[in-house]
Design a protein around this motif. Structure first.
Motif, short mmCIF file in Angstrom:
data_model
loop_
_atom_site.label_atom_id
_atom_site.label_comp_id
_atom_site.label_asym_id
_atom_site.label_seq_id
_atom_site.Cartn_x
_atom_site.Cartn_y
_atom_site.Cartn_z
N LEU A 174 0.83 -1.21 0.00
CA LEU A 174 0.00 0.00 0.00
C LEU A 174 0.87 1.26 0.00
O LEU A 174 0.56 2.23 -0.72
CB LEU A 174 -0.91 -0.02 1.25
N ARG A 178 -8.18 17.70 2.94
CA ARG A 178 -9.39 17.43 3.71
C ARG A 178 -9.45 18.26 4.99
O ARG A 178 -10.53 18.47 5.54
CB ARG A 178 -9.60 15.95 3.96
N ALA A 179 -8.30 18.78 5.45
CA ALA A 179 -8.36 19.70 6.59
C ALA A 179 -9.27 20.87 6.23
O ALA A 179 -10.11 21.28 7.03
CB ALA A 179 -6.97 20.19 6.94
N LEU A 200 -12.90 19.79 6.20
CA LEU A 200 -13.39 19.57 7.57
C LEU A 200 -13.59 20.90 8.28
O LEU A 200 -14.60 21.10 8.96
CB LEU A 200 -12.37 18.71 8.33
N GLU A 201 -12.64 21.79 8.15
CA GLU A 201 -12.75 23.08 8.83
C GLU A 201 -13.99 23.85 8.37
O GLU A 201 -14.59 24.59 9.13
CB GLU A 201 -11.51 23.95 8.53
N PRO A 233 -16.28 14.30 9.85
CA PRO A 233 -15.12 13.47 10.17
C PRO A 233 -15.22 12.05 9.61
O PRO A 233 -14.25 11.51 9.07
CB PRO A 233 -15.11 13.47 11.70
N ALA A 274 -14.66 12.10 5.89
CA ALA A 274 -13.24 12.36 5.58
C ALA A 274 -12.43 11.07 5.69
O ALA A 274 -11.58 10.77 4.83
CB ALA A 274 -12.68 13.42 6.53
N LYS A 275 -12.71 10.29 6.72
CA LYS A 275 -12.00 9.00 6.83
C LYS A 275 -12.33 8.08 5.66
O LYS A 275 -11.47 7.34 5.18
CB LYS A 275 -12.35 8.33 8.15
N ASP A 333 -0.47 2.23 5.88
CA ASP A 333 -0.41 3.69 6.07
C ASP A 333 -0.65 4.07 7.53
O ASP A 333 -0.03 4.99 8.06
CB ASP A 333 -1.40 4.42 5.13
N LEU A 388 2.55 3.33 9.52
CA LEU A 388 3.56 4.39 9.31
C LEU A 388 3.18 5.66 10.07
O LEU A 388 4.03 6.35 10.63
CB LEU A 388 3.72 4.68 7.81
N ARG A 389 1.88 5.93 10.10
CA ARG A 389 1.43 7.11 10.83
C ARG A 389 1.71 6.98 12.34
O ARG A 389 2.08 7.95 13.01
CB ARG A 389 -0.07 7.31 10.59
N ARG A 441 -3.60 18.62 10.65
CA ARG A 441 -4.84 18.98 11.32
C ARG A 441 -6.04 18.22 10.78
O ARG A 441 -7.06 18.12 11.47
CB ARG A 441 -5.07 20.49 11.31
N ALA A 442 -5.91 17.65 9.57
CA ALA A 442 -7.00 16.78 9.10
C ALA A 442 -7.21 15.66 10.12
O ALA A 442 -8.34 15.34 10.49
CB ALA A 442 -6.67 16.20 7.73
N TRP A 443 -6.13 15.08 10.60
CA TRP A 443 -6.26 13.99 11.58
C TRP A 443 -6.94 14.51 12.86
O TRP A 443 -7.87 13.88 13.38
CB TRP A 443 -4.89 13.39 11.91
N LEU A 461 -8.87 16.97 13.27
CA LEU A 461 -10.27 17.27 13.01
C LEU A 461 -11.10 16.00 12.90
O LEU A 461 -12.18 15.89 13.48
CB LEU A 461 -10.39 18.09 11.72
N GLU A 462 -10.57 15.04 12.17
CA GLU A 462 -11.30 13.78 11.99
C GLU A 462 -11.55 13.09 13.32
O GLU A 462 -12.56 12.40 13.50
CB GLU A 462 -10.51 12.83 11.09
N HIS A 463 -10.61 13.25 14.22
CA HIS A 463 -10.74 12.57 15.51
C HIS A 463 -11.24 13.52 16.59
O HIS A 463 -11.13 13.24 17.79
CB HIS A 463 -9.43 11.88 15.87
N PRO A 488 -13.33 22.82 14.20
CA PRO A 488 -12.99 23.59 12.98
C PRO A 488 -12.45 24.97 13.32
O PRO A 488 -11.48 25.42 12.71
CB PRO A 488 -14.33 23.64 12.24
N LYS A 540 -8.59 26.45 12.45
CA LYS A 540 -8.25 27.68 11.72
C LYS A 540 -7.33 28.57 12.54
O LYS A 540 -6.44 29.23 12.00
CB LYS A 540 -9.53 28.44 11.36
N VAL A 584 -3.71 27.67 12.11
CA VAL A 584 -3.12 28.26 10.90
C VAL A 584 -2.74 29.72 11.15
O VAL A 584 -1.64 30.16 10.81
CB VAL A 584 -4.09 28.15 9.70
N ASN A 615 1.02 31.61 11.11
CA ASN A 615 1.30 32.85 10.37
C ASN A 615 1.84 33.93 11.30
O ASN A 615 2.81 34.63 10.97
CB ASN A 615 0.02 33.37 9.70
#
Lengths: 653, 653
Positions: free
Chosen positions: A335, A594-595, A598-599, A605, A608-609, B544, B547-548, B594-596, B598-600, B605, B609, B612, B616
C-alpha cells in the motif's frame, strides 16, 4: 465500501488514441522522428562537451519538421501553434535539448515573431528555424526576475545617429540566466526601458521594449561593448549554456527595435497602437505565453517518464517474503508504494487533459485572434497558462522526487534516469514565471474577473478593485459545460451512501471550495481597499489565502478537463479505466486538502476518513493495470533507457 | 490572537552554547580544524578527479583528531562515540567527504570494531584510522537492500584448508552500491550466509555473518576471484566511488571471520554466544546503528546550511514595490516566503535537540553496556535511531528543495550550493535503511513494547504478538519526564482562550495523537493474528496507519527533546526565543496534520483555523530574527560560499 467497476483490461491503442487527442498526427510523426536518430542526454559529459552535443542535436532537429511547426506560413512555417507545443514536450527524455530548442525557437524566435514586424521576420526567421542564427531571449536581470516591469537596462534613442544606445547601468541590471548566452547565441532579443529625448532634452520613458542586439560574431567573439560571462554549472540542464550579458553603451540601428507594439520615428517621436506603459508591456508579455504552456507540457512529459520508470521497477522488484505464500512480494503490492505512485499517476492523467485543453485554446485564439474582440479570452488564457504551469511543475518536482525514493538506491544512479529528470526539471517551478508569483496572477484574474490585464493591477490596485467591484464569485465552467452542469445537478446529497464516487459530488466539492475560498479572499482584501489598514499588510497577511484561491480554481479546471476528456472517449473499457483514474485524482486531491473541507464543514469526520479509505481501495484496484496505464502515454521509446525499467537490471522480473 | 512575547534580541553566544550542548568541546575543535584547511567540494570536477580529491581530503582528515574520536582507546582512539558522531556531521558542506569518511571509519571501521575481536582490532584499526587501509562495508546486494536477512552471498567453511569460500551465486547477489568499492577499497567487510559442513556433508546455515575479504591489492588490481565494477554517476555524492563486487569462490582464512558473535573452529564446529539465527543477526546489526545516527545528524547539518543560504538571501533580496513605501520589499517579508522557510527552521531546531539526545543515549549505552542488562534500552535506542533518521532525512529532502525554490534561479546555480546539497542528501532517505522500512520498525517496537528485538518478528510475528499481548498504549516519556508531566497536567482545557501557545496543551495533542493511532493499529492488526483474514492483507491494508503511528511517536519524542533542551537553557532571552521556535514547531506540525485532529475531534474547525493563524503570526514575529537564529547553529564558515549568502551577489542588500 462499494468501489465502482474497474475494467478487466483495456486496449492500449484505444487509451493511447484518447490521450493523443487533437494533435495525434504530430505526436505520431515526432515519435517516428525520434526513432530515426539517437539523441542521448549528456550524462557523464563535462559541461563544454555537453553543450556542444546539445547544440549539435539542436541543429539536427533544426533540419526536421519540428521548428517549422510554430512559425508563420509566410516564412516557411506551418503556423501550427498547438502542434509546436506538443512536439516540444515530446523531447522530455533530453531536457537540455528541449530547453535549448525552447530558447531558440520558442523564446528567441517567438519574441521575434510576436513583437517584431515584417522587416524582422523576413530577415531572420528562416535562419532562426535552421539554427544558422542562434539567439537569446534577454529579459531577466540579476536584480529583477519576477518583477520584470522594473528591468533597469536602458535603450536610449539618439536621433543624431538614428540609433538606440543599449546600456547596463549597474551590476544588478546585468542580464542573467540567459540561455544560449554563454556559448552559442549571436543575436539577442533584449528587453530594456525605451527612452526618447523629451522636450527638455531629458529622456522620456516608454516602458519596457525589446530590441535585437548582436552579442557575438560568427567566430564567437563578443560584439563591441558587450561583456559575456557564464553562469557555470547548474543543478541540471547543463547542456544549455546560460550566461550573463552586460552592455556598455552598445549602439544598434533604429530598426533593431521590435516595433509591433511601439515604434520610434527618425526624429525621436514615440508611437504605439496601445496607450499606457503598463497595458503595452503586458500586451507584449501576453504574446509570449507559449513558453509557459510549453514548460507545463514538458513538465508533464518528464513526470510521465519518471512514473513509467518507477512503476515498471516497482512492478518487478520484490522485497520481503509474504509468509502466507513463501514468495517475496513485488513492492508495488505494498500500500505504501501504491500511495507514493498511483495518485500521482492519476494526477498526471488529469493534467494531461488540462494541458490538451490549454494548448487547444492557445492554438485557436492565436490562430484566429478575431474571436476575442475585447481581449477577455486572452486574459483567461494567460491566467490558465500561469496556473497550469505552476500546478504541473510542482507536480513534476514532487512526483519525480517520489519516484526516485520509490526506487531506492537504484533510483539514485544516473543510469536509471530519475536523478537527471529531477535535476533537469527542478528549475521549471522557477523559470517562465516563479510559481508563487504565477498563482498570485491567477488569483488576481479571478478577483477582477479578467477585467483589464490583471498584471496591470498591482497589489494595491487589485485591492482597490476588489473593494469597488467584486460582487461575488461566479464559477464559470471551462470544459464540457453542460455535462458538468448535469453531473453537478444530479449529484446526490452528501449524506447518501457511496457518494464519494459520484462525479457530480466530486465536482461540487471542488466548486464549493473554490467559491468559498475566493469569497473569503475578496472579503479580506476589501479591507485593504477601504483605507482602514496598511494595504501591503492586509494583502500580505492574506497571501496564503490568495494562493489557496488560485490553487482551488486550477484544481477545478483540471478536474473539468478530465471529465471532458472522458466524455470524448468512445471505447467503453478505456472510458471505464479513465473513470477510476478520475476518481483517484479527485479523491486524492480532496484527501490532501481534507483539513480545509473539515474546517469548513464540507466533510464530516466520518466522511473524511472514508475518503482516505476510498483512495486506498482505488490504489489496490488500479495496481494491476499500473504499467499499462503509464505506457499508454506513449512516451517515445528512445527515452526509456533505465536498466531498472527495461529489464536489464539483474533480479527483476 | 495574543502571541507570547518574542525577545527583542538574543545573544548569539548564549544560543550557540545551548545548541552546542554536551559535545561543545568537540564542536569547537572541529570548527577550528575546518578553519585550518580548505576542503572544497567537487563542483565542476569530473568523476575521477572528484573521487581523487575526496580521497586526498579523507587522508588529510585521517591525520586529524576526527577519526580517532570513535575508536577504542586501546588502539589509539578516544572512545568518544558521541563526539565522533558530532564531528562527522560537521562535514556537511562537503558531503562526499562526509560519506567517504562514514564508509571508512563508521561502516568499515565500525563493523570491524563491533563484530571483530582483538585479532582484527590489533591488526587493522590503526591503518583504518589513518586510511592506509581503505575499506568497504559490503552488505547490500542488488537483489536485497532492505531485507538484508535474505542476502544470498555465501561463505562456506572448508575444514580441509581451514578457509571460508566466499561466493556470489547469481547476479542479483552481487554486492551493490558499495562505497569505496569502485576505486579505493582494499579490504571489505562482507556480509554472507555462513555455512559449515553438516553431519551429512550438506551445508548447514548459521545466518548472515561478516568476514574480511581482500578485494584489491596495493597497486589497485582486483584480488583473485573478485570482480569489481563501477556504479557510475549518481545524482550526487560523486566523490564517493560506489561499486559492485562479485566473488567467484574466493578463499579467505578462517580467522577472516569477524567472530565476536559467532565462530567456527578448525574442525568446522559453529559456536555463538547467542542462540537463534535471527537474534544473532539482529544483535550484530544493532551494534552498527551509529551509521544511522550519523546520517540523521548530517542530514540535520546540511539542512541548517541550506536554510542559512536561503534565509540570508531572502533577507537581502528585494522584489516588487510596496506601494505604501515606494521601496521594494525584502522577499522574506512576504508571508509565503516565511511559510516556506520558518517552520522548517523551527523543525531544524527541534530535530537538533532530538539528535543531541539520541547521540547522548547512544554514547552512554555503548560506553557502559552494563546499564542495560535485558537489552531493552538498546532496542529503544535502535527504534529511536531508525525513527529520527527517517524524520530528519525527509525533513532535509523537503527543506533543501524548498530552499532551492525560495532562491529562484539563483538557487539553481551550483555556485549557490543548494543544488549540490539537494543532490548529495537525496539518498539519505534511502541508505542506512529505507525510511519507510525504518518507520515500520519503529511501529513494531511500539506495538511489541520492545519485547525481543523487533526486527525478529516479521509481519506475521508482529501481528500474532499484538493479538496475544498488546494491552494498550503506554506513553513513555523520553526526556525531561517530570517537566513534561507537569506541563501536561497544568494544561488548560481545550476550550480556553489562547490554549494554542500552552506547551502542556501542545504536548497533550502530540501524546493523544500517538496513543489513539497506536491503539487503532493494534486493533486492526489483531485481526491478522486471529486467523480470520489473510495476515499479509490485513497488515498491508493498515500499512499507512502503521507508518502514521511511527511518525506520531517520533514527532512526540522530538517535541519532548525540544522542551528538555529549553529547560537546560539558563539565559532568559535565549530561552524566550527557543520557546517561540518550539511553538512554531509544535503548531506547524499540528497544522500539517490537522486533518487527523479534526477527523478525531481533537480540534474543532474554529480551533483548527486558529492554528493556521498562529503559525502565520509566529512567522511574522520570528522573521526579524531569522538570520541570527540560523547563524546560531554555528555551521563552520568554510562551508558558506554561496555568493547569494555571502554578499558577493550584485543587487543584494
Amino acid at each position: 465500501m462499494r468501489i465502482p467497476r474497474v475494467p478487466a483490461g483495456v486496449d492500449p491503442t484505444e487509451l493511447r488514441g484518447v490521450l493523443d487527442g487533437r494533435w495525434a498526427g504530430v505526436r505520431r510523426r515526432v515519435r517516428e522522428l525520434l526513432e530515426s536518430e539517437r539523441l542521448p542526454p549528456g550524462d557523464g559529459l563535462d559541461t563544454e562537451q555537453h553543450r556542444e552535443r546539445v547544440f549539435e542535436q539542436l541543429r539536427w532537429l533544426g533540419g526536421s519538421e519540428v521548428p517549422a511547426l510554430g512559425f508563420p506560413t509566410e516564412y516557411g512555417g506551418h503556423g501550427d501553434r498547438g502542434g509546436s507545443v506538443v512536439a516540444m514536450e515530446m523531447l522530455a527524455g533530453n531536457l537540455s535539448l528541449m530547453v535549448k530548442a525552447g530558447v531558440q525557437w520558442g523564446l528567441f524566435g517567438g519574441a521575434l515573431t510576436a513583437l517584431g514586424t515584417e522587416r524582422h521576420h523576413r530577415r531572420h526567421l528562416s535562419s532562426v528555424m535552421d539554427v544558422s542564427l542562434p539567439g537569446c531571449f534577454a529579459m531577466t536581470e540579476t536584480g529583477h526576475g519576477s518583477d520584470v516591469q522594473r528591468l533597469a537596462t536602458t535603450a536610449d534613442f539618439d536621433p543624431e545617429t538614428d540609433e538606440f544606445v543599449v546600456h547596463t547601468p549597474d551590476e544588478a541590471a546585468r542580464k542573467d540566466y540567459i540561455g544560449n548566452a554563454a556559448r552559442h547565441g549571436r543575436l539577442a532579443v533584449v528587453f530594456a526601458q525605451l527612452r526618447t529625448p523629451g522636450a527638455d532634452g531629458s529622456p522620456e520613458g516608454h516602458g519596457v521594449h525589446a530590441l535585437l542586439v548582436p552579442i557575438r560574431d560568427e567566430a564567437g567573439n563578443p560584439a563591441p561593448g558587450v561583456t559575456l560571462s557564464d553562469c557555470g554549472r547548474k543543478a541540471g540542464l547543463n547542456g544549455v549554456d546560460n550566461g550573463r550579458i552586460v552592455f556598455d553603451h552598445v549602439r544598434v540601428p533604429r530598426e533593431a527595435l521590435l516595433n509591433r507594439y511601439g515604434d520610434v520615428s527618425p526624429d525621436g517621436t514615440y508611437s504605439s497602437p496601445i496607450d499606457g506603459v503598463n497595458k503595452r508591456f503586458f500586451t507584449m508579455l501576453g504574446t509570449l505565453i507559449t513558453g509557459r504552456v510549453s514548460v507545463a507540457g514538458t513538465a508533464g512529459s518528464a513526470t510521465k517518464l519518471a512514473l513509467e520508470i518507477a512503476l515498471r521497477y516497482s512492478d518487478a522488484r520484490r522485497q520481503f517474503e509474504n509468509p502466507g505464500t513463501g514468495q517475496e512480494t513485488p513492492v508495488l503490492d505494498y500500500l505504501a508504494q501504491q500511495r507514493r505512485l498511483l495518485p500521482a499517476l492519476a494526477t498526471s492523467y488529469a493534467l494531461h487533459f488540462a494541458q490538451e485543453e490549454l494548448v487547444s485554446t492557445l492554438h485557436d485564439l492565436h490562430t484566429d485572434p478575431g474571436r476575442d474582440p475585447d481581449g477577455r479570452a486572452q486574459r483567461e488564457l494567460e491566467s490558465r497558462a500561469a496556473g497550469i504551469k505552476a500546478v504541473a511543475t510542482w507536480h513534476a518536482t514532487r512526483t519525480i522526487q517520489e519516484c526516485r525514493e520509490a526506487c531506492g538506491g537504484a533510483g539514485y544512479l544516473t543510469e536509471n534516469q530519475l536523478a537527471t529528470l529531477k535535476a533537469d526539471t527542478d528549475v521549471f517551478t522557477t523559470f517562465e514565471g516563479d510559481n508563487t508569483v504565477l498563482l498570485q496572477l491567477v488569483a488576481k484574474g479571478l478577483l477582477t474577473n479578467y477585467r483589464g490585464r490583471f498584471e496591470e493591477l498591482g497589489t494595491l490596485g487589485m485591492a482597490r478593485y476588489v473593494a469597488d467591484q467584486f460582487v461575488g464569485t461566479v464559477i464559470e465552467r471551462t470544459a464540457a459545460r453542460s455535462l458538468v452542469q448535469r453531473l453537478v445537478d444530479a449529484a446526490p446529497n452528501r449524506d447518501e451512501e457511496d457518494v464519494l464516487f459520484d462525479r457530480g459530488w466530486q465536482l461540487r466539492m471542488f466548486e464549493e471550495r473554490e467559491r468559498h475560498v475566493l469569497d473569503g479572499v475578496a472579503r479580506r482584501l476589501r479591507r485593504a481597499g477601504s483605507g482602514e489598514a496598511d494595504p501591503f499588510e492586509v494583502f500580505n497577511e492574506a497571501q496564503d489565502h490568495v494562493l489557496r484561491a488560485a490553487r482551488a480554481h486550477i484544481d477545478r479546471v483540471v478536474l473539468e478537463a478530465f471529465v471532458a476528456g472522458i466524455d470524448r472517449c468512445t471505447d467503453p473499457e478505456a472510458a471505464g479505466m479513465l473513470e477510476r483514474l478520475c476518481d483517484l485524482y479527485a479523491l486524492s486531491n480532496i484527501e490532501n486538502d481534507r483539513a480545509w473541507f473539515l474546517e469548513h464543514e464540507r466533510l464530516s469526520p466520518g466522511r473524511a476518513k472514508s475518503v482516505v479509505q476510498a483512495v486506498n481501495a482505488l490504489c489496490a484496484r488500479l495496481r494491476p493495470h499500473a504499467v499499462r496505464l503509464v505506457e499508454a502515454f506513449g512516451t517515445p521509446r528512445q527515452w526509456l533507457t533505465a536498466p531498472i525499467a527495461t529489464g536489464e537490471q539483474p533480479g527483476l522480473g
